[in-house]
Design a protein around this motif. Structure first.
Motif, PDB file in Angstrom:
ATOM      1  N   MET A  10       0.841  -1.204   0.000  1.00  0.00           N
ATOM      2  CA  MET A  10       0.000   0.000   0.000  1.00  0.00           C
ATOM      3  C   MET A  10       0.875   1.253   0.000  1.00  0.00           C
ATOM      4  SD  MET A  10      -1.569   0.044   3.876  1.00  0.00           S
ATOM      5  CE  MET A  10      -0.529   0.325   5.320  1.00  0.00           C
ATOM      6  N   ASN A  59      -2.922   7.421   4.424  1.00  0.00           N
ATOM      7  CA  ASN A  59      -4.105   8.276   4.367  1.00  0.00           C
ATOM      8  C   ASN A  59      -3.736   9.757   4.302  1.00  0.00           C
ATOM      9  OD1 ASN A  59      -5.597   5.943   4.597  1.00  0.00           O
ATOM     10  ND2 ASN A  59      -6.305   6.316   6.672  1.00  0.00           N
ATOM     11  N   PRO A 110      -6.606   2.471   1.905  1.00  0.00           N
ATOM     12  CA  PRO A 110      -6.824   1.109   1.405  1.00  0.00           C
ATOM     13  C   PRO A 110      -8.248   0.608   1.614  1.00  0.00           C
ATOM     14  CG  PRO A 110      -4.760   1.247   2.601  1.00  0.00           C
ATOM     15  CD  PRO A 110      -5.481   2.543   2.850  1.00  0.00           C
ATOM     16  N   GLU A 125      -6.985   5.126  -3.475  1.00  0.00           N
ATOM     17  CA  GLU A 125      -5.935   4.346  -2.824  1.00  0.00           C
ATOM     18  C   GLU A 125      -4.647   4.327  -3.632  1.00  0.00           C
ATOM     19  OE1 GLU A 125      -4.924  -0.256  -1.471  1.00  0.00           O
ATOM     20  OE2 GLU A 125      -6.955   0.245  -2.130  1.00  0.00           O
TER      21      GLU A 125
END
Length: 327
Positions: free
Chosen positions: A17, A75, A281, A307
């Motif tokens: 991620m 984020n 995510p 994302e």
């Protein structure tokens, strides 16, 4: 158009991620580079953030003390990409951990502070859960009142309570394992459609997190928080902070009380939000929005999930601003 940013919470993390975002956007990379290091101060990361997010070679990303700062960094980084393109939401909120990224977006935390405070929070929660056979189970298709009675009946085996109101038809119970499993059994007997055990490392958002709340309270007490520039809807209130409680109090309370995401989504629709942008995510929050909209009979709204770098470029607001900046 009225826009809300919704920040993903713990549970949707995965290896890799943020990697493409780090390679594609300098402002995203700056977040990761800034918080990495071995500085000796409370909350400072003692692991390689990039390696943990992008490679997770030892399979530790799912451990809460690592999950929380990693998810927050991703984020927050996405927020900075959108901000650099001139985009700003009208409201922000987040699911549990995601509330910290929402507060960064609102100006309460700096990027570094958001990552470091969630690193501390993750450590404190792991410490509180240590030695406790805890569990959390999602209960689908049962009314809150009935599920509450199931928890009361099972409480002779230990602490168990409703921990999350995610969306219509989806509640989560948490607490001591034996009590949670017994409450789930009662829930199935009472007509629950499904009871799904969650892969979590502790009984979060229950009274068992009180020791973590005490540590977090002390940590936040040593911070000077910024003023809120964008309205935040808080988990423990299911609403904006209309009574002017301290953010410190609300974050401490959030650790050990119910997360009211459904109430937040209902409030956002009432405030006229028509564009919901899930940041981070997974697409769990997008699903919550759609179920809440269906319950309310709302059809005039859009959802976006951001994302990856591809998601950023595909988001219409982002594309419009990017084109405008080149003119």
């Amino acid at each position: 158009m009225v826009t809300a940013y919704l920040y993903a919470g713990q549970g949707t993390q995965h290896r890799g991620m943020g990697k493409d975002l780090y390679e594609r956007f300098a402002c995203f990379g700056e977040i990761f580079d800034e918080v990495c290091g071995d500085e000796q101060r409370p909350g400072a990361l003692d692991f390689d953030l990039q390696r943990m997010c992008f490679e997770d070679p030892d399979g530790e990303l799912s451990q809460t003390q690592y999950t929380q700062p990693c998810m927050t960094a991703v984020n927050v980084g996405i927020t900075h990409i959108l901000r650099e393109r001139g985009l700003r939401p009208d409201y922000v909120c987040g699911l549990s951990l995601g509330e910290y990224a929402a507060l960064e977006a609102a100006g309460v935390f700096t990027a570094r502070e958001a990552v470091e405070v969630t690193a501390f929070r993750g450590w404190a929660m792991a410490q509180a859960a240590e030695g406790i056979p805890g569990a959390m189970i999602a209960v689908l298709g049962l009314e809150e009142g009935i599920l509450g009675k199931c928890c009361e009946e099972a409480s002779s085996l230990g602490i168990v309570s409703i921990a999350n109101h995610n969306c219509p038809g989806q509640l989560v119970i948490g607490g001591e394992k034996a009590a949670v499993e017994k409450a789930a059994l009662y829930a199935r007997e009472a007509g629950a459609a499904r009871c799904i055990p969650l892969a979590v490392s502790g009984p979060f958002h229950t009274s068992l997190m009180a020791p973590a709340g005490e540590k977090l309270d002390e940590y936040l007490g040593n911070m000077e928080l910024g003023s809120m520039q964008i309205p935040v809807l808080f988990n423990c209130l299911g609403d904006e902070n209309r009574e002017g409680r301290s953010i410190r109090e609300l974050l401490v309370r959030q650790l050990q009380s119910v997360v009211r995401m459904e109430a937040i989504l209902r409030r956002l629709f009432a405030l006229g939000v028509t564009e919901f942008v899930e940041i981070g995510p997974g697409k769990a929050l997008t699903g919550f929005v759609r179920k809440t909209a269906k319950e309310l009979g709302v059809r005039d709204y859009t959802t976006w999930s951001i994302e990856t770098a591809e998601d950023v470029e595909r988001y219409p607001g982002s594309l419009k601003e990017a084109l405008g900046n080149r003119v």
